[in-house]
Design a protein around this motif. Structure first.
Motif, PDB file in Angstrom:
ATOM      1  N   THR A 160      13.916 116.889  42.028  1.00  0.00           N
ATOM      2  CA  THR A 160      13.340 118.060  42.696  1.00  0.00           C
ATOM      3  C   THR A 160      14.333 118.574  43.736  1.00  0.00           C
ATOM      4  O   THR A 160      15.219 117.847  44.185  1.00  0.00           O
ATOM      5  CB  THR A 160      12.025 117.708  43.425  1.00  0.00           C
ATOM      6  OG1 THR A 160      12.265 116.585  44.267  1.00  0.00           O
ATOM      7  CG2 THR A 160      10.914 117.356  42.437  1.00  0.00           C
ATOM      8  N   LEU A 161      14.166 119.837  44.119  1.00  0.00           N
ATOM      9  CA  LEU A 161      14.989 120.410  45.186  1.00  0.00           C
ATOM     10  C   LEU A 161      14.519 119.852  46.536  1.00  0.00           C
ATOM     11  O   LEU A 161      13.341 119.520  46.661  1.00  0.00           O
ATOM     12  CB  LEU A 161      14.855 121.927  45.201  1.00  0.00           C
ATOM     13  CG  LEU A 161      15.418 122.669  43.982  1.00  0.00           C
ATOM     14  CD1 LEU A 161      15.141 124.160  44.125  1.00  0.00           C
ATOM     15  CD2 LEU A 161      16.898 122.418  43.807  1.00  0.00           C
ATOM     16  N   PRO A 162      15.367 119.749  47.507  1.00  0.00           N
ATOM     17  CA  PRO A 162      16.805 120.021  47.452  1.00  0.00           C
ATOM     18  C   PRO A 162      17.547 118.947  46.663  1.00  0.00           C
ATOM     19  O   PRO A 162      17.159 117.794  46.684  1.00  0.00           O
ATOM     20  CB  PRO A 162      17.215 120.013  48.923  1.00  0.00           C
ATOM     21  CG  PRO A 162      16.200 119.141  49.584  1.00  0.00           C
ATOM     22  CD  PRO A 162      14.929 119.352  48.845  1.00  0.00           C
ATOM     23  N   CYS A 163      18.618 119.377  46.000  1.00  0.00           N
ATOM     24  CA  CYS A 163      19.286 118.502  45.045  1.00  0.00           C
ATOM     25  C   CYS A 163      20.774 118.855  45.008  1.00  0.00           C
ATOM     26  O   CYS A 163      21.155 119.983  45.290  1.00  0.00           O
ATOM     27  CB  CYS A 163      18.643 118.734  43.673  1.00  0.00           C
ATOM     28  SG  CYS A 163      19.304 117.775  42.321  1.00  0.00           S
ATOM     29  N   ALA A 164      21.598 117.865  44.678  1.00  0.00           N
ATOM     30  CA  ALA A 164      23.030 118.106  44.472  1.00  0.00           C
ATOM     31  C   ALA A 164      23.329 118.013  42.981  1.00  0.00           C
ATOM     32  O   ALA A 164      22.757 117.185  42.280  1.00  0.00           O
ATOM     33  CB  ALA A 164      23.864 117.088  45.245  1.00  0.00           C
ATOM     34  N   ILE A 165      24.225 118.865  42.510  1.00  0.00           N
ATOM     35  CA  ILE A 165      24.627 118.888  41.099  1.00  0.00           C
ATOM     36  C   ILE A 165      26.146 118.854  41.062  1.00  0.00           C
ATOM     37  O   ILE A 165      26.801 119.601  41.793  1.00  0.00           O
ATOM     38  CB  ILE A 165      24.152 120.204  40.419  1.00  0.00           C
ATOM     39  CG1 ILE A 165      22.622 120.334  40.449  1.00  0.00           C
ATOM     40  CG2 ILE A 165      24.697 120.327  39.003  1.00  0.00           C
ATOM     41  CD1 ILE A 165      21.872 119.390  39.548  1.00  0.00           C
ATOM     42  N   ASN A 184      24.042 121.380  31.438  1.00  0.00           N
ATOM     43  CA  ASN A 184      22.907 122.269  31.217  1.00  0.00           C
ATOM     44  C   ASN A 184      21.954 122.100  32.383  1.00  0.00           C
ATOM     45  O   ASN A 184      21.571 120.967  32.690  1.00  0.00           O
ATOM     46  CB  ASN A 184      22.203 121.853  29.929  1.00  0.00           C
ATOM     47  CG  ASN A 184      21.775 123.046  29.125  1.00  0.00           C
ATOM     48  OD1 ASN A 184      21.390 124.072  29.695  1.00  0.00           O
ATOM     49  ND2 ASN A 184      21.831 122.926  27.812  1.00  0.00           N
ATOM     50  N   LEU A 185      21.595 123.203  33.044  1.00  0.00           N
ATOM     51  CA  LEU A 185      20.800 123.089  34.263  1.00  0.00           C
ATOM     52  C   LEU A 185      19.636 124.048  34.231  1.00  0.00           C
ATOM     53  O   LEU A 185      19.802 125.242  33.986  1.00  0.00           O
ATOM     54  CB  LEU A 185      21.693 123.391  35.479  1.00  0.00           C
ATOM     55  CG  LEU A 185      21.040 123.350  36.860  1.00  0.00           C
ATOM     56  CD1 LEU A 185      20.538 121.945  37.192  1.00  0.00           C
ATOM     57  CD2 LEU A 185      22.038 123.809  37.925  1.00  0.00           C
ATOM     58  N   ASP A 186      18.450 123.513  34.464  1.00  0.00           N
ATOM     59  CA  ASP A 186      17.262 124.351  34.533  1.00  0.00           C
ATOM     60  C   ASP A 186      16.561 124.076  35.859  1.00  0.00           C
ATOM     61  O   ASP A 186      16.316 122.916  36.204  1.00  0.00           O
ATOM     62  CB  ASP A 186      16.334 124.019  33.352  1.00  0.00           C
ATOM     63  CG  ASP A 186      15.108 124.910  33.349  1.00  0.00           C
ATOM     64  OD1 ASP A 186      15.278 126.134  33.244  1.00  0.00           O
ATOM     65  OD2 ASP A 186      13.992 124.376  33.490  1.00  0.00           O
ATOM     66  N   LYS A 231      11.582 122.310  40.580  1.00  0.00           N
ATOM     67  CA  LYS A 231      11.879 121.173  39.706  1.00  0.00           C
ATOM     68  C   LYS A 231      13.223 121.378  39.021  1.00  0.00           C
ATOM     69  O   LYS A 231      13.512 122.459  38.507  1.00  0.00           O
ATOM     70  CB  LYS A 231      10.790 121.008  38.640  1.00  0.00           C
ATOM     71  CG  LYS A 231       9.558 120.285  39.151  1.00  0.00           C
ATOM     72  CD  LYS A 231       8.661 119.880  37.983  1.00  0.00           C
ATOM     73  CE  LYS A 231       9.352 118.850  37.092  1.00  0.00           C
ATOM     74  NZ  LYS A 231       8.483 118.394  35.993  1.00  0.00           N
ATOM     75  N   VAL A 232      14.033 120.333  39.011  1.00  0.00           N
ATOM     76  CA  VAL A 232      15.365 120.405  38.430  1.00  0.00           C
ATOM     77  C   VAL A 232      15.398 119.542  37.172  1.00  0.00           C
ATOM     78  O   VAL A 232      14.999 118.377  37.211  1.00  0.00           O
ATOM     79  CB  VAL A 232      16.421 119.884  39.424  1.00  0.00           C
ATOM     80  CG1 VAL A 232      17.820 119.976  38.820  1.00  0.00           C
ATOM     81  CG2 VAL A 232      16.346 120.647  40.745  1.00  0.00           C
ATOM     82  N   THR A 233      15.837 120.133  36.061  1.00  0.00           N
ATOM     83  CA  THR A 233      16.047 119.352  34.840  1.00  0.00           C
ATOM     84  C   THR A 233      17.488 119.605  34.403  1.00  0.00           C
ATOM     85  O   THR A 233      17.882 120.760  34.229  1.00  0.00           O
ATOM     86  CB  THR A 233      15.071 119.779  33.730  1.00  0.00           C
ATOM     87  OG1 THR A 233      13.741 119.733  34.258  1.00  0.00           O
ATOM     88  CG2 THR A 233      15.158 118.844  32.538  1.00  0.00           C
ATOM     89  N   ALA A 234      18.256 118.544  34.268  1.00  0.00           N
ATOM     90  CA  ALA A 234      19.671 118.724  33.951  1.00  0.00           C
ATOM     91  C   ALA A 234      20.067 117.811  32.805  1.00  0.00           C
ATOM     92  O   ALA A 234      19.578 116.692  32.678  1.00  0.00           O
ATOM     93  CB  ALA A 234      20.517 118.415  35.183  1.00  0.00           C
ATOM     94  N   GLU A 235      20.982 118.318  31.974  1.00  0.00           N
ATOM     95  CA  GLU A 235      21.538 117.505  30.897  1.00  0.00           C
ATOM     96  C   GLU A 235      22.953 117.110  31.270  1.00  0.00           C
ATOM     97  O   GLU A 235      23.719 117.932  31.761  1.00  0.00           O
ATOM     98  CB  GLU A 235      21.599 118.326  29.607  1.00  0.00           C
ATOM     99  CG  GLU A 235      20.441 118.073  28.687  1.00  0.00           C
ATOM    100  CD  GLU A 235      20.662 118.755  27.338  1.00  0.00           C
ATOM    101  OE1 GLU A 235      19.895 118.454  26.458  1.00  0.00           O
ATOM    102  OE2 GLU A 235      21.588 119.586  27.199  1.00  0.00           O
ATOM    103  N   ARG A 236      23.280 115.847  31.004  1.00  0.00           N
ATOM    104  CA  ARG A 236      24.647 115.386  31.254  1.00  0.00           C
ATOM    105  C   ARG A 236      25.166 114.663  30.027  1.00  0.00           C
ATOM    106  O   ARG A 236      24.409 114.027  29.302  1.00  0.00           O
ATOM    107  CB  ARG A 236      24.696 114.495  32.501  1.00  0.00           C
ATOM    108  CG  ARG A 236      23.741 113.322  32.500  1.00  0.00           C
ATOM    109  CD  ARG A 236      23.623 112.721  33.887  1.00  0.00           C
ATOM    110  NE  ARG A 236      24.911 112.312  34.398  1.00  0.00           N
ATOM    111  CZ  ARG A 236      25.427 111.088  34.234  1.00  0.00           C
ATOM    112  NH1 ARG A 236      24.735 110.151  33.612  1.00  0.00           N
ATOM    113  NH2 ARG A 236      26.611 110.806  34.702  1.00  0.00           N
ATOM    114  N   GLU A 237      26.472 114.786  29.810  1.00  0.00           N
ATOM    115  CA  GLU A 237      27.074 114.101  28.671  1.00  0.00           C
ATOM    116  C   GLU A 237      27.271 112.643  29.019  1.00  0.00           C
ATOM    117  O   GLU A 237      27.821 112.322  30.069  1.00  0.00           O
ATOM    118  CB  GLU A 237      28.435 114.724  28.353  1.00  0.00           C
ATOM    119  CG  GLU A 237      28.319 115.986  27.538  1.00  0.00           C
ATOM    120  CD  GLU A 237      29.663 116.691  27.393  1.00  0.00           C
ATOM    121  OE1 GLU A 237      30.672 116.195  27.916  1.00  0.00           O
ATOM    122  OE2 GLU A 237      29.666 117.748  26.759  1.00  0.00           O
ATOM    123  N   VAL A 238      26.809 111.753  28.136  1.00  0.00           N
ATOM    124  CA  VAL A 238      27.102 110.331  28.294  1.00  0.00           C
ATOM    125  C   VAL A 238      27.775 109.880  27.005  1.00  0.00           C
ATOM    126  O   VAL A 238      27.795 110.630  26.026  1.00  0.00           O
ATOM    127  CB  VAL A 238      25.819 109.505  28.577  1.00  0.00           C
ATOM    128  CG1 VAL A 238      25.188 109.931  29.897  1.00  0.00           C
ATOM    129  CG2 VAL A 238      24.815 109.634  27.441  1.00  0.00           C
TER     130      VAL A 238
END
Lengths: 316, 260
Positions: B180-185, B156-158, B163-170
């Motif tokens: 924050t940008l610049p950013c790698a996903i 999930n990426l916003d 500003k970058v807010t991301a959800e990751r499965e753990v």
């Protein structure tokens, strides 16, 4: 004296059990070469000297960070590795370990071996699956320091009687930060880490029948739920439960494949399980070629009987 | 090199890889590598989510450019054309005959050098892993070398106002990570539903720029000593049919296999 550095995984202020397995692997490596084992938590946590010492640590360093920063944590690990002349940095091959290993290797200007299932101290040589387990490769890292993540259920804590020395250390800050961790399903372990797994496929007929799998899982301590790609793609189950080449690769002690025919990409993800039980109504299904024990029949009829019999055993 | 342009990520780089399809039956050549004979190669499944995300971000911004970058053999032009047909604007192939066997560190070094030449980019997108070597490392390695944040296995990426807010499965939950940008996903299944290239896209892709640059892959630190098939499983057996087989199954699991 050289050092093996173990990165401890912290959740809710405690060291996760999978890190004890990594400590055991580090201890075995260290004993072979006369090295010492340093365990590092990059964020604050409760560190039990007796428990971590028994698992294999000589020293435990606990960082000052209140929250996990992915890039900050990697910088802390790289700094501690350099300060202590580490020859090897080991992590658990978890969501966090997979996230960290490449960053740490980049900062130490070396390579890494991901998701290892065995380590030979001579070299060291790391054995790891490729193509989701359809083949295994042995790799050696030709640099002053090697980074490797280790798969759950393949290494054991050292089980010795020893107390670790606990020290605090500073943590590096980073440009990213974990702001929240939300737990999902109550109490059930994750499919990638569990020692026992029951997975369902199309043979269950529909998502409304999943309570039958859950009943079996409830009767077996530490049993996780998994799913085939077909049922995840159909939206019956969340992707986090998918076992196979585009899901999770698992190797539990006991794996139940229920109503799963055994497509090659599913087999790749679970065929290193110690014992495989297949339940399928089609006796020609490929899954039976890989199963330790097979039961031919309708999952909807067999699962309730299985849950009943398991409950009678009162497993702890 | 990498810098922030504005409130929306517009200049986007997506790194992709040509890999054997997941239906591949692995045969081993010389005890060290996959025998490519008869193998169907495809765009890495996780890279499809990265490409889709890049296209959606550009579409949302209403402006910008999507560049696809791959380290691969000359044959990887096919996968890059596919990415162009999906909607990317241009593509770069870092070509080497042995690219399929490069380890994550070698790959990351090549990608980093090219990104420094072609940047600045606001957003770098990767698949969370390539389904051949399964290393999960190229994205975070490249980001670390570039000194930018990276969030891995994102579902999930916003992105708003840089500003970058991301959800990751753990394991056992989800983690929310901010940067924050610049950013790698690096992209995980579930992030989006990748589009198929349509005929118009396929035709347009033929005219889009695809640069090929020959690279030198010497100096790898990870050496593959051996590749082998996993040990064959001992033959199993059918315990019985239907619910009547359950007591015997449990007896075997307890007394013979000793796993309950």
């Amino acid at each position: 004296m050289s050092t093996i550095l173990v990165v401890l995984e912290v959740r809710d202020g405690s060291v996760r059990p999978v890190s004890h397995e990594v400590l055991g692997a580090a201890r075995a490596l260290a004993d072979e070469s006369g090295a010492s084992v340093i365990a590092l938590a990059t964020e604050t946590c409760a560190a039990d000297a007796a428990h971590l010492g028994a698992a294999g640590a000589d020293r435990v360093l606990v960082g000052a960070a209140e929250r996990h920063s992915p890039d900050g944590a990697a910088a802390t690990v790289a700094r501690v590795a350099k300060e202590n002349g580490a020859s090897c940095v080991l992590l658990a091959a978890t969501a966090r370990g997979r996230d960290q290993q490449g960053r740490i290797a980049a900062l130490l200007d070396t390579g890494f071996a991901s998701d290892c299932v065995a380590i030979d101290a001579k070299g060291p040589v790391f054995t790891r699956p490729v193509f989701a387990g359809k083949a295994l490769i042995k790799v050696q890292i030709h640099a002053g320091v090697a980074v490797a993540s280790l798969r759950a259920n393949h290494f054991a804590p050292a089980g010795r009687t020893a107390e670790a020395v606990i020290e605090s250390c500073s943590s590096e800050s980073g440009k990213s930060e974990v702001v929240e961790i939300s737990a999902k399903s109550a109490g059930r372990p994750d499919v990638a880490e569990a020692a026992r797994v029951i997975s369902g496929g199309r043979g269950l007929g529909g998502p409304e029948n999943w309570h039958l799998l859950e009943k079996v899982a409830d009767a077996v301590p530490g049993m996780a739920l998994g799913a085939s790609r077909a049922v995840v793609d159909a939206g019956w189950r969340p992707h986090g439960e998918q076992v196979g080449q585009t899901g999770k690769t698992v190797s539990p002690e006991l794996y139940f494949a229920v109503g799963i025919s055994g497509a090659i990409q599913h087999l790749a993800g679970m065929s290193s399980s110690k014992v495989i039980v297949a339940i399928n109504r089609d006796k020609e299904a490929p899954i039976f070629q890989h199963a330790t024990y097979g039961v031919v029949g309708d999952a909807l009829e067999i699962l309730p009987a299985l849950a009943d019999e398991l409950q009678k055993l009162g497993l702890q | 090199m990498v810098r922030l342009f504005g409130p929306n990520p517009m200049n986007i780089l997506v790194c992709v890889k040509r890999v054997p399809a997941t239906t591949t039956r692995v045969a081993i050549l010389d005890g060290k590598r996959l025998n490519p004979e008869g193998v169907e190669f495809v765009l890495n499944p996780y890279d499809e989510y990265a490409v889709e995300e890049a296209l959606r971000r550009k579409e949302a911004a209403g402006t910008g450019k999507v560049t696809a970058l791959s380290l691969g053999t000359a044959d990887a032009q096919k996968e890059l054309r596919q990415v162009l047909a999906m909607g990317a604007d241009e593509a770069v192939l870092l070509a080497h005959a042995e690219a399929g066997f490069a380890d994550a560190a070698t790959t990351a070094r090549q990608l980093e050098a090219e990104i420094r030449k072609r940047g600045p980019f606001d957003l770098l997108l990767f698949g969370k892993q390539a389904v051949d070597r399964d290393q999960h490392g190229v994205g975070p390695m490249v980001a670390t070398k570039l000194g930018i944040p990276c969030i891995t296995e994102v579902v999930n990426l916003d992105i708003a106002d840089g500003k970058v807010t991301a959800e990751r499965e753990v394991e056992g939950g989800r983690e929310t990570v901010s940067a924050t940008l610049p950013c790698a996903i690096t992209c995980q299944k579930g992030l989006n539903e990748p589009r198929y290239a349509n005929l118009k896209g396929i035709m347009a892709a033929k005219k889009k720029p695809l640069d090929t640059v020959q690279v030198d892959l010497s100096g790898a630190v990870v050496e593959v000593l051996e590749m082998a098939a996993p040990a064959p499983r001992p033959p199993g057996r059918i315990v019985g049919e239907g619910a009547a087989a359950v007591p015997e199954l449990l007896r075997l699991l307890r007394e013979e296999a000793k796993v309950l």
